[in-house]
Every structure is written in structure tokens, then in C-alpha cells.
Write an enzyme that holds these catalytic residues in place. Structure first.
Site, PDB file in Angstrom:
ATOM      1  CG  HIS A 129       7.388  -0.557  -1.021  1.00  0.00           C
ATOM      2  ND1 HIS A 129       7.737  -0.671  -2.461  1.00  0.00           N
ATOM      3  CD2 HIS A 129       6.700   0.549  -0.781  1.00  0.00           C
ATOM      4  CE1 HIS A 129       6.920   0.612  -2.733  1.00  0.00           C
ATOM      5  NE2 HIS A 129       6.580   1.224  -1.524  1.00  0.00           N
ATOM      6  CG  HIS A 188       5.616   3.780   2.205  1.00  0.00           C
ATOM      7  ND1 HIS A 188       6.822   4.619   1.561  1.00  0.00           N
ATOM      8  CD2 HIS A 188       4.916   3.045   1.018  1.00  0.00           C
ATOM      9  CE1 HIS A 188       6.551   4.424   0.341  1.00  0.00           C
ATOM     10  NE2 HIS A 188       5.706   3.614   0.064  1.00  0.00           N
ATOM     11  CB  CYS A 228       0.712   3.846  -6.502  1.00  0.00           C
ATOM     12  SG  CYS A 228       1.910   4.374  -5.186  1.00  0.00           S
ATOM     13  CG  HIS A 259       1.236   1.938  -1.674  1.00  0.00           C
ATOM     14  ND1 HIS A 259       2.032   0.969  -1.006  1.00  0.00           N
ATOM     15  CD2 HIS A 259       2.276   2.847  -2.135  1.00  0.00           C
ATOM     16  CE1 HIS A 259       3.195   1.126  -1.167  1.00  0.00           C
ATOM     17  NE2 HIS A 259       3.476   2.361  -1.790  1.00  0.00           N
ATOM     18  CD  GLU A 262     -13.449 -11.306  18.160  1.00  0.00           C
ATOM     19  OE1 GLU A 262     -13.202 -12.443  18.501  1.00  0.00           O
ATOM     20  OE2 GLU A 262     -14.517 -10.916  17.859  1.00  0.00           O
TER      21      GLU A 262
HETATM   22  C1  LIG Z   1       9.571   8.082  -0.335  1.00  0.00           C
HETATM   23  S1  LIG Z   1       8.240   7.529  -1.301  1.00  0.00           S
HETATM   24  C2  LIG Z   1       9.066   6.536  -2.536  1.00  0.00           C
HETATM   25  C3  LIG Z   1       8.170   6.041  -3.704  1.00  0.00           C
HETATM   26  C4  LIG Z   1       6.945   5.245  -3.142  1.00  0.00           C
HETATM   27  O1  LIG Z   1       7.330   4.196  -2.514  1.00  0.00           O
HETATM   28  C5  LIG Z   1       5.673   5.791  -3.173  1.00  0.00           C
HETATM   29  O2  LIG Z   1       4.755   5.005  -2.656  1.00  0.00           O
HETATM   30  C6  LIG Z   1       5.521   6.810  -3.807  1.00  0.00           C
HETATM   31  O3  LIG Z   1       4.036   6.965  -4.316  1.00  0.00           O
HETATM   32  P1  LIG Z   1       3.700   8.650  -5.052  1.00  0.00           P
HETATM   33  O4  LIG Z   1       2.028   8.378  -4.942  1.00  0.00           O
HETATM   34  O5  LIG Z   1       3.998   9.554  -4.331  1.00  0.00           O
HETATM   35  O6  LIG Z   1       4.210   8.360  -6.274  1.00  0.00           O
HETATM   36 ZN   LIG Z   2       5.358   2.935  -2.060  1.00  0.00          ZN
END
Ligand SMILES: CSCCC(=O)C(=O)COP(=O)(O)O
Ligand SMILES: [Zn+2]
Length: 243
Positions: free
Chosen positions: A205, A122, A103, A120, A149
Site C-alpha cells: 500500500h 503510495h 485517512c 501518507h 548516511e
Molecule cells: C487509489 S487511492 C485508494 C485509497 C487510498 O489508499 C488512499 O490513500 C485514499 O486517500 P483519500 O485521502 O483520497 O481518501
Molecule cells: Zn492509501
């Protein structure tokens, strides 16, 4: 010590991640990631976070159990830097045997935008929202909600205060790519199209959320996740997100 060994120690700059201060980024990233894991945001190694402090960027490693990260696992980049550090020379601290987060170029894009922290996740709520919006509005739709709210926890843009209860919050959505770093151009395009946004959803994602401080990035990410979960539940009950 031979000259080469001295150089290796100097380049690794361990002092940059050694602090007794719990607010130091090298301590804060592991603590945040433990919470994010418990909230279902970074399970299975996905997701992560990065902090900018002064002229340093602190980054978690890639592909590791994010809830187990230690300060000594943290990468450091001198800031400002080139957009995508292509060589080891861009890192002023690079733990051996670890890889910096995939990332990284997305985090750097948020820092170029003035952020101090980028998260970030998921989160399944974020993923579900991208699917619901696609079904309702098509591929170019944003997630939009008002008269809730928790919207008041999201800024309207830098220097513009926070959303009011009756304001409509819009979160842009970009399409996913097979490799995380290839999301960078989509993130930049969304930031240019929506210069006031502090978050961009990634279809199927997750989400990138940033803030002017670490606390703001975290609380904005929490507020958004609350709204996504609420919106999924409202949708199941047939209730509209916009009033
Ligand atoms: C199952 S993780 C797939 C890769 C991804 O989407 C992610 O955010 C991985 O981030 P990283 O910091 O581990 O490179
Ligand atoms: Zn990711």
C-alpha cells in the site's frame, strides 16, 4: 439572509482557510500535495497529508486529484476531537460536495501521538520494500538498514536526537486492509510496540510518516523514500542492508 442560510455560512468557516501566508496549512497542504504528486507519492488520487495547527486539524479531501487541491477544498476539525469523526458536527469546515480523506482516523492517531503533520504516500519504493521484507523475514519483519548516511535524517525518538551513521533504523510494517480507515488499529498497535518510530509502512500500500513540524514530516518522508529506493537497488545488486 434567513436564519438557516446564516447558520450554513457560519458553520462553513471559510475564514479558516483564507490566508496570504504561504505557510498557512490551507496553503501548505495544496503546495505539498503538488510536490508529492511530482515525486510519485500521491498519484491516481491515493495518499495525502494533514496538518495540526493549534486547536485545528487541516485535511485534504478524499478521492480527488491531490495535485489540484485548492485552499477552499480543505476540511477543518476542531482539536482535540473524537478519534473518528462520525458526523458532520465534528467538522468546523466541510466543503460541500467533497468527502474528507479516508485517512482521517490515521492522521488523528498521529496527532494524538504528538505529531504536527502526517503524510501518507503510495510511493512504489515503500511498497516494494514491504514486499522484499516479507520475502526475506516473513510477515512480522521490520525494514532495517544501517551504515547509510541518509539514516541521519530520521529521529531516534522524541527528545532522543537523530540516528547516527552506525545506528540501525527500523521501520515497522503492518498488513493492508480493504478499507483505509480499518488500518487505524494496526497503526496504533505499531506505535505502541515501537513508541520511537515516526513512520509505519503498510504492506502492498505505502507509508504513513509524521513529524513534530511540517518540515520534519516532509524531510523524514524524503529521507525514508531515498532509503527505500536505495535498498531496492542494493537488493538488486545482491548488497545487504545491514552491515
Ligand atoms: C487509489 S487511492 C485508494 C485509497 C487510498 O489508499 C488512499 O490513500 C485514499 O486517500 P483519500 O485521502 O483520497 O481518501
Ligand atoms: Zn492509501
Amino acid at each position: 439572509m434567513c436564519a438557516d442560510a446564516e447558520k450554513t455560512v457560519a458553520v462553513n468557516n471559510d475564514h479558516l482557510v483564507q490566508s496570504d501566508d504561504p505557510e498557512h496549512p490551507a496553503n501548505l497542504i495544496p503546495a505539498l500535495c503538488r510536490n508529492f504528486y511530482n515525486w510519485g507519492w500521491v498519484t491516481g488520487t491515493g495518499g495525502g497529508t494533514s496538518i495540526r495547527q493549534g486547536d485545528h486539524i487541516f485535511l485534504a479531501p478524499s478521492g480527488v486529484q491531490k495535485e489540484l487541491i485548492k485552499p477552499e477544498n480543505i476540511f477543518v476539525i476542531q482539536w482535540p476531537t473524537t478519534k473518528y469523526p462520525a458526523t458532520e458536527r465534528n467538522y468546523i469546515r466541510r466543503p460541500l460536495a467533497l468527502k474528507p480523506s479516508d485517512c482521517t482516523p490515521l492522521f488523528l492517531t498521529a496527532f494524538e501521538h504528538g505529531a504536527a503533520c502526517c503524510i501518507h504516500t503510495h510511493s512504489q519504493w515503500a511498497v516494494l520494500i514491504t514486499l522484499l521484507v516479507e520475502r526475506e523475514k516473513g510477515p512480522d519483519g521490520c525494514f532495517e538498514i544501517n551504515n547509510i548516511e541518509q539514516i541521519k535524517g530520521i529521529p531516534k525518538g522524541r527528545g532522543k536526537g537523530y540516528h547516527g551513521y552506525h545506528d540501525t533504523l527500523s521501520v515497522p510494517i503492518i498488513e493492508n486492509t480493504p478499507f483505509e480507515e480499518d488500518l487505524t488499529s494496526g497503526l496504533e498497535a505499531a506505535m505502541n510496540k515501537y513508541p520511537d518510530t515516526y513512520a509505519v509502512l503498510v504492506r502492498r500500500h505505502g507509508i504513513y510518516v509524521w513529524g513534530d513540524t511540517v518540515a520534519k514530516a516532509k524531510t523524514q518522508c524524503e529521507s525514508l523514500d531515498y532509503l527505500f529506493k536505495l535498498a531496492v537497488e542494493m537488493h538488486k545488486l545482491g548488497l545487504p542492508w545491514i552491515k
